[in-house]
Design an enzyme around this catalytic site. Structure first.
Site, mmCIF file in Angstrom:
data_model
loop_
_atom_site.group_PDB
_atom_site.id
_atom_site.type_symbol
_atom_site.label_atom_id
_atom_site.label_comp_id
_atom_site.label_asym_id
_atom_site.label_seq_id
_atom_site.Cartn_x
_atom_site.Cartn_y
_atom_site.Cartn_z
ATOM 1 N N ASP A 41 -5.303 2.705 -3.947
ATOM 2 C CA ASP A 41 -6.461 2.983 -3.202
ATOM 3 C C ASP A 41 -6.586 3.945 -2.124
ATOM 4 O O ASP A 41 -8.008 4.084 -2.232
ATOM 5 C CB ASP A 41 -6.952 1.381 -2.199
ATOM 6 C CG ASP A 41 -5.944 1.079 -1.588
ATOM 7 O OD1 ASP A 41 -5.054 1.968 -1.183
ATOM 8 O OD2 ASP A 41 -6.128 0.595 -0.259
ATOM 9 N N ARG A 42 -5.968 4.882 -1.653
ATOM 10 C CA ARG A 42 -5.970 6.157 -1.084
ATOM 11 C C ARG A 42 -6.619 7.967 -1.816
ATOM 12 O O ARG A 42 -5.789 6.839 -2.957
ATOM 13 C CB ARG A 42 -5.064 5.985 0.185
ATOM 14 C CG ARG A 42 -5.557 4.720 0.625
ATOM 15 C CD ARG A 42 -3.773 5.226 2.582
ATOM 16 N NE ARG A 42 -3.969 4.359 3.062
ATOM 17 C CZ ARG A 42 -3.244 4.721 4.202
ATOM 18 N NH1 ARG A 42 -3.291 5.213 4.927
ATOM 19 N NH2 ARG A 42 -4.059 3.511 5.119
ATOM 20 N N ASP A 99 -1.969 6.562 -3.519
ATOM 21 C CA ASP A 99 -1.010 6.302 -2.894
ATOM 22 C C ASP A 99 -0.497 4.701 -3.218
ATOM 23 O O ASP A 99 -0.746 4.872 -4.497
ATOM 24 C CB ASP A 99 -1.273 5.397 -1.889
ATOM 25 C CG ASP A 99 -2.742 4.182 -1.470
ATOM 26 O OD1 ASP A 99 -3.431 4.486 -2.255
ATOM 27 O OD2 ASP A 99 -2.398 3.191 -0.319
ATOM 28 N N LYS A 116 -11.482 0.493 -1.159
ATOM 29 C CA LYS A 116 -11.312 1.709 -1.121
ATOM 30 C C LYS A 116 -10.937 2.217 -2.603
ATOM 31 O O LYS A 116 -10.015 1.501 -3.182
ATOM 32 C CB LYS A 116 -10.797 2.259 -0.492
ATOM 33 C CG LYS A 116 -9.060 1.552 -0.347
ATOM 34 C CD LYS A 116 -8.740 1.921 1.842
ATOM 35 C CE LYS A 116 -7.157 1.602 2.259
ATOM 36 N NZ LYS A 116 -7.177 1.528 2.979
ATOM 37 N N ASP A 134 -1.101 1.635 -3.934
ATOM 38 C CA ASP A 134 -1.351 0.508 -4.916
ATOM 39 C C ASP A 134 -2.514 1.260 -5.399
ATOM 40 O O ASP A 134 -3.402 0.717 -6.126
ATOM 41 C CB ASP A 134 -1.791 -0.984 -4.349
ATOM 42 C CG ASP A 134 -2.267 -0.152 -3.032
ATOM 43 O OD1 ASP A 134 -2.651 0.984 -2.426
ATOM 44 O OD2 ASP A 134 -2.921 -0.739 -2.250
ATOM 45 N N SER A 146 0.751 -1.102 0.338
ATOM 46 C CA SER A 146 -0.067 0.243 -0.081
ATOM 47 C C SER A 146 0.869 0.839 0.111
ATOM 48 O O SER A 146 1.245 1.882 -0.544
ATOM 49 C CB SER A 146 -0.876 0.666 1.169
ATOM 50 O OG SER A 146 -1.401 1.230 0.959
ATOM 51 N N HIS A 147 1.209 2.250 1.099
ATOM 52 C CA HIS A 147 1.395 3.566 1.536
ATOM 53 C C HIS A 147 3.028 3.558 1.963
ATOM 54 O O HIS A 147 3.501 4.007 1.797
ATOM 55 C CB HIS A 147 0.260 4.797 2.318
ATOM 56 C CG HIS A 147 0.302 3.515 3.233
ATOM 57 N ND1 HIS A 147 -0.984 2.581 2.796
ATOM 58 C CD2 HIS A 147 0.490 3.379 4.563
ATOM 59 C CE1 HIS A 147 -0.915 2.337 4.681
ATOM 60 N NE2 HIS A 147 -0.436 2.869 5.142
HETATM 61 C C1 G1P Z 1 -3.905 1.221 8.487
HETATM 62 C C2 G1P Z 1 -5.554 2.841 8.742
HETATM 63 C C3 G1P Z 1 -6.319 2.072 7.692
HETATM 64 C C4 G1P Z 1 -6.474 1.497 6.994
HETATM 65 C C5 G1P Z 1 -5.243 0.524 6.478
HETATM 66 C C6 G1P Z 1 -5.148 -0.683 5.564
HETATM 67 O O1 G1P Z 1 -4.596 0.464 9.000
HETATM 68 O O2 G1P Z 1 -5.960 2.841 9.386
HETATM 69 O O3 G1P Z 1 -7.838 2.469 8.421
HETATM 70 O O4 G1P Z 1 -7.900 0.570 6.804
HETATM 71 O O5 G1P Z 1 -4.148 1.080 6.765
HETATM 72 O O6 G1P Z 1 -4.763 0.467 4.625
HETATM 73 P P1 G1P Z 1 -3.854 0.353 11.168
HETATM 74 O O7 G1P Z 1 -2.268 0.881 10.216
HETATM 75 O O8 G1P Z 1 -4.273 2.081 11.698
HETATM 76 O O9 G1P Z 1 -4.459 -0.615 11.976
HETATM 77 ZN ZN ZN Z 2 -3.707 1.621 -0.339
#
Ligand code: G1P
Ligand code: ZN
Length: 542
Positions: free
Chosen positions: A281-282, A277, A376, A279, A113-114
């Site tokens: 989705d954000r 981000d 998302k 991938d 992801s990010h």
């Molecule tokens: C974090 C974000 C959450 C999101 C997840 C995956 O998780 O807070 O909203 O769904 O990344 O992208 P966390 O690290 O807080 O468990």
């Molecule tokens: Zn992501």
């Protein structure tokens, strides 16, 4: 070409969290590591024989190599077909769409992801089920159980597939279909949004900057915004995916998308700014000199979605994760539609979307999406914003001022304390838990505690229960502090403190958020004994 059966041993710590298995890239590159997990995924779903999958990732370091391994393992496990994005690329929402569009059994998405990418950064593998959404807990529990007992995996010794070549190839009898990663996703977006209206907006001189952060949305945003909607070349910046995201941190928030923020707060700012981000989705949305919090963005999109053709019939309901502000609840109340508060993590929206109870969902962590896929979707949110801007003929700040006047406003910020010693983070949470009953009625600084609890959730569709989902402290006047430990960090423990404060009306449009939250921040720090972290300030404030 033959199937090889490789002897292996369980590997410690292959625990798939809410977003699949996420580890340092070098961990994934250890002998048998990726293979053990992939075989465990196949075993957990009762084998891959005759099944069809989608495979793709965000292009980070090890993406292409991991895909070759997965393809050879899918073939050796008897899969019938794998659909893979050209170059191994698929954004997470596009992968979700391809699973649904082609009715495959599931899909493997490669991303962290990010989180940053590179040989010394992060990698991840996640399994999505046939509805296009992340595997539910029952399935991930089976994967984990399997990683603990695995003794062998199957892999073909066939040559690598040419991921650059669109069309069908075969690998040990399995069909590998390499597809354009963008085409089907773009076609889906055209069914939801009024592309003609958005095209006219750009033709009228509307200026936008989209920061793809060197990540997977680059090709999608370039094809859709510049290619189809007529935004001028250069609207998309950092649009070519790179293995280490240009050395950056592909998380679309004011801290990591600083280049975009500087431009949007500078002289000659474009009308609209957005980022996505690693991938895809954000999303982040920003107007001229005005950052829109993800909680507010969800509320504004819910209030205005009917302006886009795909949502013209109205929404069934709006769902938000618990730490997300209550802004979207007030919209749902006014529209007289369903309103849901779920634990953190997109998977909790899946049942609501499948059951038609919610149409739009969102999280404070820059995730917004709808029932068009089961993830998302960053670019979706940006296109919906564009559709709303085009329909209303107003700028972001006018829309926000109007929204806050109608619904009231929440100042909102999340403070992250990263890589804390695990025992310190656990102590903070345990001590909070012990105080829940006595906090009520206490005054802390300027704030009076109304109530405090630990969030639990019963899924209204399947009845499954989730406990210990974050500690909430409600103050008089509509302020709130929430504490939870991150489930996605890869180092130590990350404590997230979510702060919010409500004002009736628009307040000062360009107020400094942290200043508006000072009283609730102080109270949260006092109540939790935050000084124990030894930190003067959070590592990241969004
Ligand atoms: C974090 C974000 C959450 C999101 C997840 C995956 O998780 O807070 O909203 O769904 O990344 O992208 P966390 O690290 O807080 O468990
Ligand atoms: Zn992501």
């Amino acid at each position: 070409m033959t199937v090889q059966i490789i002897q292996t041993n369980p590997i410690e710590g292959q625990k798939p969290g809410t977003s699949g298995l996420r580890k340092k890239t070098r961990v994934f590159m250890q002998e048998h590591y990726l293979e053990n997990f992939v075989q465990s995924v196949f075993d957990a779903i009762d084998g891959a024989k005759g099944k069809r999958f989608v495979v793709g990732g965000d292009g980070r370091y090890f993406n292409a190599q991991a895909i070759q391994t997965i393809l050879k393992m899918a073939a050796a496990n008897g899969a019938a077909e794998v659909i893979v994005g050209q170059g191994g690329l698929l954004s997470t929402p596009a992968a979700s769409h391809l699973i649904r569009l082609n009715g495959t059994d599931g899909g493997l998405i490669l991303s962290a992801s990010h989180n940053p990418g590179g040989i010394d950064e992060d990698f991840g593998v996640k399994y999505n089920i046939g509805n296009g959404g992340p595997a539910p807990e029952g399935v991930t529990a089976k994967m984990l159980a399997r990683t603990l007992e695995i003794t062998e995996y199957k892999v073909s010794d066939a040559a690598d597939v040419d991921l650059g070549l669109i069309g069908e190839q075969t690998l040990d009898g399995m069909v590998v279909r390499v597809v354009d990663p963008v085409a089907d996703y773009k076609a889906l977006m055209e069914t939801l949004f009024d592309f003609g209206k958005i095209r006219a907006l750009f033709a009228g001189g509307f200026r936008m900057r989209f920061d793809a952060m060197h990540a997977v949305t680059g090709p999608y945003a370039t094809a859709i915004l510049e290619g189809t909607l007529g935004a001028p070349a250069g609207t998309v910046i950092n649009g070519v995916p790179s293995e280490d995201f240009g050395g950056g941190h592909p998380d679309p928030n004011p801290v990591w998308a600083k280049t975009l923020m500087d431009e949007m707060f500078g002289d000659d700012a474009p009308d609209f700014g957005a980022a996505s981000d690693g991938d895809g989705d954000r999303n982040m949305v920003v107007g001229k000199q005005l950052y829109v919090t993800p909680s507010d963005s969800l509320a504004v999109l819910a209030a205005n979605a009917h302006l886009a053709p795909g949502y013209a019939r109205g929404l069934a309901g709006v769902a938000r994760s618990m730490p997300t502000s209550a802004a979207s609840d007030r919209v749902a109340a006014k529209l007289d539609i369903g309103s849901f508060e779920t634990p953190t993590g997109w998977k909790f929206f899946g049942t609501l979307l499948d059951a038609g109870k919610a149409t739009i969902c969102g999280e404070e962590s820059a995730g917004t999406g709808s029932d068009h896929v089961r993830e998302k979707d960053g670019l979706w949110a940006v296109l919906l914003w564009l559709n709303v801007l085009a329909e209303r003929g107003q700028g972001v700040s006018e829309i926000m001022a109007d929204h806050w006047k109608t619904f009231g406003r929440d100042y909102y910020s999340r403070h992250d304390y990263e890589a804390l010693p695990v025992d310190v983070a656990n102590d903070i949470m345990d001590d909070l838990r012990e105080q829940l009953d006595v906090l009520r009625g206490q005054n802390v600084g300027e704030m009076a505690v109304l109530a405090a609890d630990e969030f639990s959730y019963v899924d209204p569709v399947d009845g499954s229960e989730s406990h210990k989902q974050g500690i909430r402290i409600f103050f008089e006047g509509g302020s709130r502090a929430v504490f939870r430990l991150s489930g996605t960090g890869t180092e130590g423990a990350t404590l997230r403190v979510y702060l919010q404060s409500y004002v009736d009306g628009a307040g000062d449009l360009f107020v400094e958020t942290q200043a508006a939250l000072e009283d609730v921040r102080y109270a949260a720090a006092e109540i939790s004994g935050l000084a124990r972290t030894g930190r003067d300030a959070p590592d990241v404030m969004t």
